[in-house]
Structure formats: C-alpha cells, structure tokens
Motif scaffolding. Structure first.
Motif, PDB file in Angstrom:
ATOM      1  N   THR A  67      17.745  12.105   2.148  1.00 43.83           N
ATOM      2  CA  THR A  67      16.479  12.512   1.544  1.00 43.83           C
ATOM      3  C   THR A  67      15.535  11.321   1.421  1.00 43.83           C
ATOM      4  OG1 THR A  67      17.176  12.066  -0.727  1.00 43.83           O
ATOM      5  CG2 THR A  67      17.691  14.265   0.173  1.00 43.83           C
ATOM      6  N   LEU A  68      14.277  11.638   1.169  1.00 45.81           N
ATOM      7  CA  LEU A  68      13.301  10.579   0.938  1.00 45.81           C
ATOM      8  C   LEU A  68      13.670   9.771  -0.303  1.00 45.81           C
ATOM      9  CD1 LEU A  68       9.959  12.411   1.798  1.00 45.81           C
ATOM     10  CD2 LEU A  68      11.359  10.928   3.252  1.00 45.81           C
ATOM     11  N   LYS A  69      14.280  10.427  -1.274  1.00 45.74           N
ATOM     12  CA  LYS A  69      14.740   9.703  -2.475  1.00 45.74           C
ATOM     13  C   LYS A  69      15.781   8.654  -2.098  1.00 45.74           C
ATOM     14  CE  LYS A  69      16.843  10.329  -6.984  1.00 45.74           C
ATOM     15  NZ  LYS A  69      17.552  11.236  -7.882  1.00 45.74           N
ATOM     16  N   ASP A  70      16.686   8.979  -1.188  1.00 45.43           N
ATOM     17  CA  ASP A  70      17.692   8.008  -0.746  1.00 45.43           C
ATOM     18  C   ASP A  70      17.015   6.760  -0.187  1.00 45.43           C
ATOM     19  OD1 ASP A  70      19.759   9.846  -1.316  1.00 45.43           O
ATOM     20  OD2 ASP A  70      19.658  10.675   0.714  1.00 45.43           O
ATOM     21  N   ILE A  71      15.953   6.981   0.579  1.00 43.15           N
ATOM     22  CA  ILE A  71      15.244   5.868   1.202  1.00 43.15           C
ATOM     23  C   ILE A  71      14.569   5.010   0.145  1.00 43.15           C
ATOM     24  CG2 ILE A  71      13.354   5.256   2.771  1.00 43.15           C
ATOM     25  CD1 ILE A  71      14.096   7.983   4.228  1.00 43.15           C
ATOM     26  N   GLU A 104       9.488   9.709 -11.729  1.00 45.06           N
ATOM     27  CA  GLU A 104      10.634  10.621 -11.808  1.00 45.06           C
ATOM     28  C   GLU A 104      10.277  11.986 -11.227  1.00 45.06           C
ATOM     29  OE1 GLU A 104      13.817   9.958 -12.550  1.00 45.06           O
ATOM     30  OE2 GLU A 104      13.161   7.881 -12.712  1.00 45.06           O
ATOM     31  N   LYS A 105       9.070  12.461 -11.504  1.00 41.28           N
ATOM     32  CA  LYS A 105       8.632  13.738 -10.924  1.00 41.28           C
ATOM     33  C   LYS A 105       8.566  13.616  -9.409  1.00 41.28           C
ATOM     34  CE  LYS A 105       4.909  17.093 -11.073  1.00 41.28           C
ATOM     35  NZ  LYS A 105       3.606  17.445 -11.635  1.00 41.28           N
ATOM     36  N   TRP A 106       7.995  12.512  -8.935  1.00 43.48           N
ATOM     37  CA  TRP A 106       7.876  12.274  -7.495  1.00 43.48           C
ATOM     38  C   TRP A 106       9.253  12.179  -6.854  1.00 43.48           C
ATOM     39  CZ3 TRP A 106       9.058   8.049  -4.277  1.00 43.48           C
ATOM     40  CH2 TRP A 106       8.467   8.083  -3.016  1.00 43.48           C
ATOM     41  N   LEU A 107      10.186  11.455  -7.486  1.00 45.86           N
ATOM     42  CA  LEU A 107      11.541  11.351  -6.940  1.00 45.86           C
ATOM     43  C   LEU A 107      12.237  12.703  -6.922  1.00 45.86           C
ATOM     44  CD1 LEU A 107      13.097   8.016  -8.274  1.00 45.86           C
ATOM     45  CD2 LEU A 107      12.457   8.595  -5.936  1.00 45.86           C
ATOM     46  N   GLY A 108      11.946  13.538  -7.904  1.00 49.58           N
ATOM     47  CA  GLY A 108      12.535  14.879  -7.916  1.00 49.58           C
ATOM     48  C   GLY A 108      12.122  15.671  -6.690  1.00 49.58           C
ATOM     49  N   ILE A 109      10.861  15.555  -6.318  1.00 53.65           N
ATOM     50  CA  ILE A 109      10.377  16.224  -5.110  1.00 53.65           C
ATOM     51  C   ILE A 109      11.045  15.613  -3.883  1.00 53.65           C
ATOM     52  CG2 ILE A 109       8.333  16.587  -3.663  1.00 53.65           C
ATOM     53  CD1 ILE A 109       6.730  16.605  -6.363  1.00 53.65           C
ATOM     54  N   SER A 114      14.586  16.469   2.891  1.00 49.89           N
ATOM     55  CA  SER A 114      15.468  15.749   3.813  1.00 49.89           C
ATOM     56  C   SER A 114      14.696  15.329   5.049  1.00 49.89           C
ATOM     57  CB  SER A 114      16.650  16.624   4.230  1.00 49.89           C
ATOM     58  OG  SER A 114      16.216  17.651   5.104  1.00 49.89           O
ATOM     59  N   LEU A 115      15.236  14.352   5.749  1.00 48.10           N
ATOM     60  CA  LEU A 115      14.639  13.945   7.011  1.00 48.10           C
ATOM     61  C   LEU A 115      14.684  15.093   8.020  1.00 48.10           C
ATOM     62  CD1 LEU A 115      15.897  10.272   7.355  1.00 48.10           C
ATOM     63  CD2 LEU A 115      13.583  11.053   6.857  1.00 48.10           C
ATOM     64  N   GLN A 116      15.735  15.903   7.963  1.00 49.93           N
ATOM     65  CA  GLN A 116      15.825  17.060   8.868  1.00 49.93           C
ATOM     66  C   GLN A 116      14.703  18.053   8.606  1.00 49.93           C
ATOM     67  OE1 GLN A 116      18.138  17.380  11.489  1.00 49.93           O
ATOM     68  NE2 GLN A 116      16.535  18.810  12.042  1.00 49.93           N
ATOM     69  N   TYR A 117      14.396  18.278   7.343  1.00 46.24           N
ATOM     70  CA  TYR A 117      13.283  19.170   6.997  1.00 46.24           C
ATOM     71  C   TYR A 117      11.982  18.645   7.613  1.00 46.24           C
ATOM     72  CZ  TYR A 117       9.539  21.312   4.334  1.00 46.24           C
ATOM     73  OH  TYR A 117       8.374  21.954   3.985  1.00 46.24           O
TER      74      TYR A 117
END
Length: 140
Positions: A67-71, A104-109, A114-117
C-alpha cells in the motif's frame, strides 16, 4: 518521489522485465542521484526488488498487498535508546506533532490504496506501459 517511483515500477516492471532507474529518471525528469537513495530504501524495506546486472532493474514483488502507507512508513526513522525503547527521529516527532490528525487520516486512506489498485486504474485509462507504444494520434 517514493510513491511515484514505486507506482511506476509496479505498473511497468516485472521480474522478467525490470524497470531501470534510467526509465524512472527519464519519465519523471529527475536527477539520478536524487532517485538512487529512494530506490535503495524501497529495496531494503522490501517494497521493490533490485536485480543487478546489465538486464537489471526493479520490480514490485507483491503489488496487491503493498500500500501507499507501506511506502510512506519506510521513510520515517526511529531511534532506539540504551534501554531498547524506540523514539521517533526528532524531525519526525515535530512533523507528527504538527500534522498528526491530518496525517493519520491521510495514512488511513493510503492503507486502503494498493499499488495494484493504482495499476488497474492506469490500465482503465489506457495509460501505456514502457513496453507498449503510445496510442496513435491522427491529428494533422
């Protein structure tokens, strides 16, 4: 830059045809020296895999679960004190204090994206990959 690079690699790269840093530099008009530390961190965190050699480059091993959060999270440092407790880096601590609620709101999104999405969305919009030619334009 990290999200853009990972997304570009996920969309264009595969294990049998990895994306080179030169591809990314050219696409985003970046300086190689600015991109390399980002790719090294993404690789060390397992977001991307680096393949060495003349046909080397990068690919994302698991775009469905990356996910973008992982990055984002792989770029926030922690320091461990003498007693084994983790403390955010001083700069990160200030950042979190100032933007914690919005962040935190942004990270939730981002945790749901995912990168696949993102790759699927690009395909829906017919964005060509580096191996496919751009669409023909018959405008004269």
């Amino acid at each position: 830059m990290a999200m853009r690079a990972a997304y570009y690699i996920a969309y264009n790269g595969r294990q049998d045809r990895p994306v080179t840093s030169a591809d990314i530099v050219e696409h985003y008009d970046l300086k190689e020296r600015a991109l390399e530390p980002v790719l090294q961190r993404l690789s060390s965190e397992g977001i991307i895999v680096s393949i060495k050699g003349p046909k080397g480059g990068y690919f994302v091993p698991d775009p469905v679960n990356t996910t973008l959060k992982d990055i984002v999270e792989c770029f926030f440092e922690t320091a461990i004190d003498g007693e084994g407790h983790e403390h955010p880096d001083a700069f990160d601590r200030i950042l979190f204090e100032q933007v914690e609620a919005g962040f935190e709101k942004w990270l939730g999104i981002q945790s749901a994206t995912s990168l696949q999405y993102l790759c699927n969305e690009a395909r829906k919009r017919h964005i060509p990959t580096i191996e496919s030619p751009p669409p023909l334009d018959f405008v004269v």
